[in-house]
Design a protein around this motif. Sequence first.
Motif, PDB file in Angstrom:
ATOM      1  N   THR A  30      42.470-146.551  92.075  1.00  6.92           N
ATOM      2  CA  THR A  30      42.503-147.903  92.884  1.00  6.92           C
ATOM      3  C   THR A  30      41.217-148.859  92.525  1.00  6.92           C
ATOM      4  O   THR A  30      41.413-149.906  93.021  1.00  6.92           O
ATOM      5  N   ILE A  31      40.426-148.146  91.723  1.00 13.37           N
ATOM      6  CA  ILE A  31      39.021-148.977  91.823  1.00 13.37           C
ATOM      7  C   ILE A  31      38.917-149.534  90.160  1.00 13.37           C
ATOM      8  O   ILE A  31      39.047-148.663  89.337  1.00 13.37           O
ATOM      9  N   ASN A  32      38.627-150.819  90.350  1.00 17.32           N
ATOM     10  CA  ASN A  32      38.362-151.435  88.801  1.00 17.32           C
ATOM     11  C   ASN A  32      37.473-150.756  87.956  1.00 17.32           C
ATOM     12  O   ASN A  32      37.703-150.449  86.857  1.00 17.32           O
ATOM     13  N   ALA A  33      36.428-150.508  88.510  1.00 13.20           N
ATOM     14  CA  ALA A  33      35.167-149.904  87.767  1.00 13.20           C
ATOM     15  C   ALA A  33      34.261-149.315  88.687  1.00 13.20           C
ATOM     16  O   ALA A  33      34.055-149.795  89.786  1.00 13.20           O
ATOM     17  N   LYS A  71      33.640-139.340  84.782  1.00 11.92           N
ATOM     18  CA  LYS A  71      34.316-139.463  86.230  1.00 11.92           C
ATOM     19  C   LYS A  71      35.238-138.132  86.416  1.00 11.92           C
ATOM     20  O   LYS A  71      35.909-137.667  84.853  1.00 11.92           O
ATOM     21  N   ASP A  72      35.727-137.870  87.412  1.00  6.77           N
ATOM     22  CA  ASP A  72      36.479-136.647  87.475  1.00  6.77           C
ATOM     23  C   ASP A  72      37.502-137.371  88.652  1.00  6.77           C
ATOM     24  O   ASP A  72      36.964-137.255  89.861  1.00  6.77           O
ATOM     25  N   THR A  73      38.670-137.792  88.156  1.00  4.19           N
ATOM     26  CA  THR A  73      39.533-138.587  89.071  1.00  4.19           C
ATOM     27  C   THR A  73      40.076-137.466  90.119  1.00  4.19           C
ATOM     28  O   THR A  73      40.436-137.897  91.459  1.00  4.19           O
ATOM     29  N   ALA A  74      40.234-136.205  90.070  1.00  2.00           N
ATOM     30  CA  ALA A  74      40.774-135.242  90.879  1.00  2.00           C
ATOM     31  C   ALA A  74      39.903-135.204  92.188  1.00  2.00           C
ATOM     32  O   ALA A  74      40.084-134.916  93.281  1.00  2.00           O
ATOM     33  N   LYS A  75      38.432-135.449  91.950  1.00  2.00           N
ATOM     34  CA  LYS A  75      37.314-135.339  92.916  1.00  2.00           C
ATOM     35  C   LYS A  75      37.082-136.678  93.563  1.00  2.00           C
ATOM     36  O   LYS A  75      36.064-136.757  94.391  1.00  2.00           O
ATOM     37  N   ASN A  76      37.611-138.089  93.015  1.00  2.00           N
ATOM     38  CA  ASN A  76      37.146-139.077  93.288  1.00  2.00           C
ATOM     39  C   ASN A  76      35.603-139.447  93.063  1.00  2.00           C
ATOM     40  O   ASN A  76      35.029-139.957  93.863  1.00  2.00           O
ATOM     41  N   THR A  77      35.130-139.094  91.868  1.00  4.06           N
ATOM     42  CA  THR A  77      33.608-138.613  91.674  1.00  4.06           C
ATOM     43  C   THR A  77      33.214-139.323  90.417  1.00  4.06           C
ATOM     44  O   THR A  77      33.794-138.905  89.588  1.00  4.06           O
ATOM     45  N   ALA A  97      31.017-149.839  93.184  1.00  2.45           N
ATOM     46  CA  ALA A  97      32.434-149.727  92.838  1.00  2.45           C
ATOM     47  C   ALA A  97      33.231-151.358  92.976  1.00  2.45           C
ATOM     48  O   ALA A  97      32.620-152.134  93.762  1.00  2.45           O
ATOM     49  N   ASP A  98      33.505-151.480  91.919  1.00  2.00           N
ATOM     50  CA  ASP A  98      34.452-152.940  91.870  1.00  2.00           C
ATOM     51  C   ASP A  98      35.940-152.521  92.237  1.00  2.00           C
ATOM     52  O   ASP A  98      36.567-152.126  91.489  1.00  2.00           O
ATOM     53  N   TRP A  99      35.895-152.902  93.423  1.00  2.22           N
ATOM     54  CA  TRP A  99      37.295-152.930  94.152  1.00  2.22           C
ATOM     55  C   TRP A  99      38.319-153.925  94.245  1.00  2.22           C
ATOM     56  O   TRP A  99      39.437-153.932  94.236  1.00  2.22           O
ATOM     57  N   ILE A 100      37.501-154.900  94.901  1.00  2.00           N
ATOM     58  CA  ILE A 100      38.276-156.249  95.172  1.00  2.00           C
ATOM     59  C   ILE A 100      38.554-156.942  93.915  1.00  2.00           C
ATOM     60  O   ILE A 100      37.592-157.360  93.129  1.00  2.00           O
ATOM     61  N   PRO A 101      39.668-157.439  93.373  1.00  5.01           N
ATOM     62  CA  PRO A 101      39.900-157.992  91.935  1.00  5.01           C
ATOM     63  C   PRO A 101      39.202-159.293  91.965  1.00  5.01           C
ATOM     64  O   PRO A 101      39.160-160.027  92.927  1.00  5.01           O
ATOM     65  N   GLY A 102      38.311-159.551  90.947  1.00  2.00           N
ATOM     66  CA  GLY A 102      37.553-160.733  90.919  1.00  2.00           C
ATOM     67  C   GLY A 102      36.367-160.866  91.571  1.00  2.00           C
ATOM     68  O   GLY A 102      35.512-161.703  91.771  1.00  2.00           O
ATOM     69  N   GLY A 103      36.037-159.747  92.297  1.00  2.00           N
ATOM     70  CA  GLY A 103      34.866-159.856  93.162  1.00  2.00           C
ATOM     71  C   GLY A 103      33.480-159.114  92.624  1.00  2.00           C
ATOM     72  O   GLY A 103      32.615-159.188  93.407  1.00  2.00           O
TER      73      GLY A 103
END
Length: 118
Positions: A30-33, A71-77, A97-103
């Motif tokens: 769910t996190i862009n980058a 990254k380890d997606t299973a650990k969100n790390t 974390a780049d989470w909000i689109p365009g932010g």
Amino acid sequence: QVHLAESGGGSVQAGGSLTLSCAADKRLSTINAMAWFRPSPGNERQLVAAISRTGNIFVAESVKGRFTISKDTAKNTVYLQMNNLKPEDTAKYTCAADWIPGGGYDFWGQGAQVTVSS
């Protein structure tokens, strides 16, 4: 909102290795980058390495060949493996974390101190 918790900082001698970890409280899908930053000599925030949701990777020239982001997606790390550390790598490394689109990078961890002695 995304909460990030870094770990793995410490002190090493030049030539040594450390691995930083950044655990997110959201699924990485769910996190862009995710990225690691450190202060530049001018105290500006310098991008060290980044990894996108799709796996695209950026590594700064100054650390290319020595630092690896993964990254380890299973650990969100996300990890920053740092090899052949130099005294000039001494800094507080902060995960973002780049989470909000365009932010851009809108959520930040507390940082992990890395100290490299010669």
